[in-house]
Design a protein around this motif. Sequence first.
Motif, mmCIF file in Angstrom:
data_model
loop_
_atom_site.group_PDB
_atom_site.id
_atom_site.type_symbol
_atom_site.label_atom_id
_atom_site.label_comp_id
_atom_site.label_asym_id
_atom_site.label_seq_id
_atom_site.Cartn_x
_atom_site.Cartn_y
_atom_site.Cartn_z
ATOM 1 N N ASN A 61 -16.440 -3.016 -11.213
ATOM 2 C CA ASN A 61 -15.604 -1.846 -10.949
ATOM 3 C C ASN A 61 -14.185 -2.245 -10.578
ATOM 4 O OD1 ASN A 61 -17.647 -0.081 -11.537
ATOM 5 N ND2 ASN A 61 -18.376 0.054 -9.419
ATOM 6 N N ARG A 62 -14.059 -3.351 -9.863
ATOM 7 C CA ARG A 62 -12.735 -3.883 -9.527
ATOM 8 C C ARG A 62 -11.956 -4.214 -10.802
ATOM 9 N NH1 ARG A 62 -10.171 -6.556 -5.423
ATOM 10 N NH2 ARG A 62 -11.836 -5.961 -4.023
ATOM 11 N N ARG A 63 -12.628 -4.850 -11.741
ATOM 12 C CA ARG A 63 -11.978 -5.209 -13.017
ATOM 13 C C ARG A 63 -11.507 -3.966 -13.765
ATOM 14 N NH1 ARG A 63 -15.619 -9.395 -13.345
ATOM 15 N NH2 ARG A 63 -17.165 -8.115 -14.438
ATOM 16 N N TYR A 64 -12.332 -2.913 -13.739
ATOM 17 C CA TYR A 64 -11.954 -1.671 -14.417
ATOM 18 C C TYR A 64 -10.661 -1.112 -13.802
ATOM 19 C CZ TYR A 64 -12.140 3.174 -16.042
ATOM 20 O OH TYR A 64 -11.826 4.391 -16.593
ATOM 21 N N LEU A 65 -10.607 -1.078 -12.479
ATOM 22 C CA LEU A 65 -9.408 -0.546 -11.810
ATOM 23 C C LEU A 65 -8.191 -1.432 -12.075
ATOM 24 C CD1 LEU A 65 -10.871 0.594 -8.347
ATOM 25 C CD2 LEU A 65 -10.240 2.042 -10.276
ATOM 26 N N ALA A 71 -6.287 -0.513 -3.745
ATOM 27 C CA ALA A 71 -7.693 -0.898 -3.511
ATOM 28 C C ALA A 71 -8.021 -2.256 -4.114
ATOM 29 C CB ALA A 71 -8.627 0.170 -4.092
ATOM 30 N N VAL A 72 -7.330 -2.624 -5.196
ATOM 31 C CA VAL A 72 -7.636 -3.908 -5.842
ATOM 32 C C VAL A 72 -6.513 -4.937 -5.658
ATOM 33 C CG1 VAL A 72 -9.189 -2.872 -7.530
ATOM 34 C CG2 VAL A 72 -6.759 -3.117 -8.109
ATOM 35 N N GLY A 83 -11.801 -1.661 -0.946
ATOM 36 C CA GLY A 83 -11.615 -2.983 -1.551
ATOM 37 C C GLY A 83 -12.794 -3.908 -1.286
ATOM 38 N N ARG A 84 -13.383 -3.774 -0.084
ATOM 39 C CA ARG A 84 -14.515 -4.649 0.266
ATOM 40 C C ARG A 84 -15.804 -4.227 -0.428
ATOM 41 N NH1 ARG A 84 -11.930 -4.020 5.176
ATOM 42 N NH2 ARG A 84 -13.419 -2.485 5.984
ATOM 43 N N LEU A 141 -8.838 7.358 -8.724
ATOM 44 C CA LEU A 141 -10.303 7.461 -8.720
ATOM 45 C C LEU A 141 -10.841 7.207 -7.325
ATOM 46 C CD1 LEU A 141 -11.254 5.460 -11.955
ATOM 47 C CD2 LEU A 141 -11.421 7.933 -11.629
ATOM 48 N N VAL A 142 -10.209 6.267 -6.614
ATOM 49 C CA VAL A 142 -10.771 5.797 -5.340
ATOM 50 C C VAL A 142 -9.829 6.060 -4.166
ATOM 51 C CG1 VAL A 142 -12.147 4.039 -6.524
ATOM 52 C CG2 VAL A 142 -9.880 3.434 -5.613
ATOM 53 N N GLY A 143 -10.285 5.641 -2.982
ATOM 54 C CA GLY A 143 -9.552 5.862 -1.743
ATOM 55 C C GLY A 143 -10.049 7.133 -1.073
ATOM 56 N N TYR A 144 -10.089 7.119 0.253
ATOM 57 C CA TYR A 144 -10.464 8.256 1.111
ATOM 58 C C TYR A 144 -11.975 8.540 1.152
ATOM 59 C CZ TYR A 144 -5.464 9.505 1.059
ATOM 60 O OH TYR A 144 -4.101 9.486 1.157
ATOM 61 N N GLY A 145 -12.627 8.640 0.017
ATOM 62 C CA GLY A 145 -14.021 9.079 -0.022
ATOM 63 C C GLY A 145 -15.005 7.927 0.053
#
Length: 255
Positions: free
Chosen positions: A103-107, A75-76, A96-97, A45-49
Amino acid sequence: MIRRRASLVLRYLILSDLHSNLHALVAALTAAGGLYDQIVCCGDLVGYGAHPNETVQWATKHLRRIVRGNHDKVAVGIDLPEGYNEVAKASLGWTGRILTAENRRYLEGLPRGPVAHDGFWLMHGSPIDEDLYLVSEGDARGMNRYLPGEINFFGHTHRQGGFAYFGDSLRMLAQTGQGALTHTLQLEPGMQYLINPGSTGQPRDGDARAAFCILDREANQVSFYRTEYDIEGAARSIVDAGLPELLAKRLFLGK
Ligand SMILES: [Fe+2]
């Protein structure tokens, strides 16, 4: 008493490697409008963008099934960015920051693939290793023995296509084409499929358009699609966020 029949889910929108590219995600959802009943995702879902929080928030509301990707893990802090290039490390540190606690918990809670969903399977890299890249026929040879089912979706390579197995023999599935519908695959009995919908948020198969596919269980078909999106907008967001410019430039190249 009136009994309501449960509506039958027959068409699935398969997404992978969204990579915080909200511009591409919105375009893919628009292009796929009316073609699907449910959405599932093969991870990253995350990273790069530049829009990790928006992408994860959308995922929490709209995805019926997802497996974690390598960028989701790093990321987490589930995994370390060992072996990642400096650009990927910079984007994951920033992600990560900026991630909210929710959202962190979801990942953090995303499952490792393969994961079953309505008779088909999702994984990020491969059935034996979620971080393994299956790019070539050589990479995919023998992988059929580890596939959990007949219809399997994977991501990670950011290349639309995948592999079809008949016993131990395999063939690569069509890659990209010019139109919005690049290819339709008729699923045959007795075959095993390892299908990559392509990357929605950072294609690397030479076609810069956002990728996705639709699984139609009634027609027994997988249709591969590409759609134009606002690459300039996505690239500007990356630069404005202070992320490496290379991440913006590569979106135009599809590499
Ligand atoms: Fe990815």
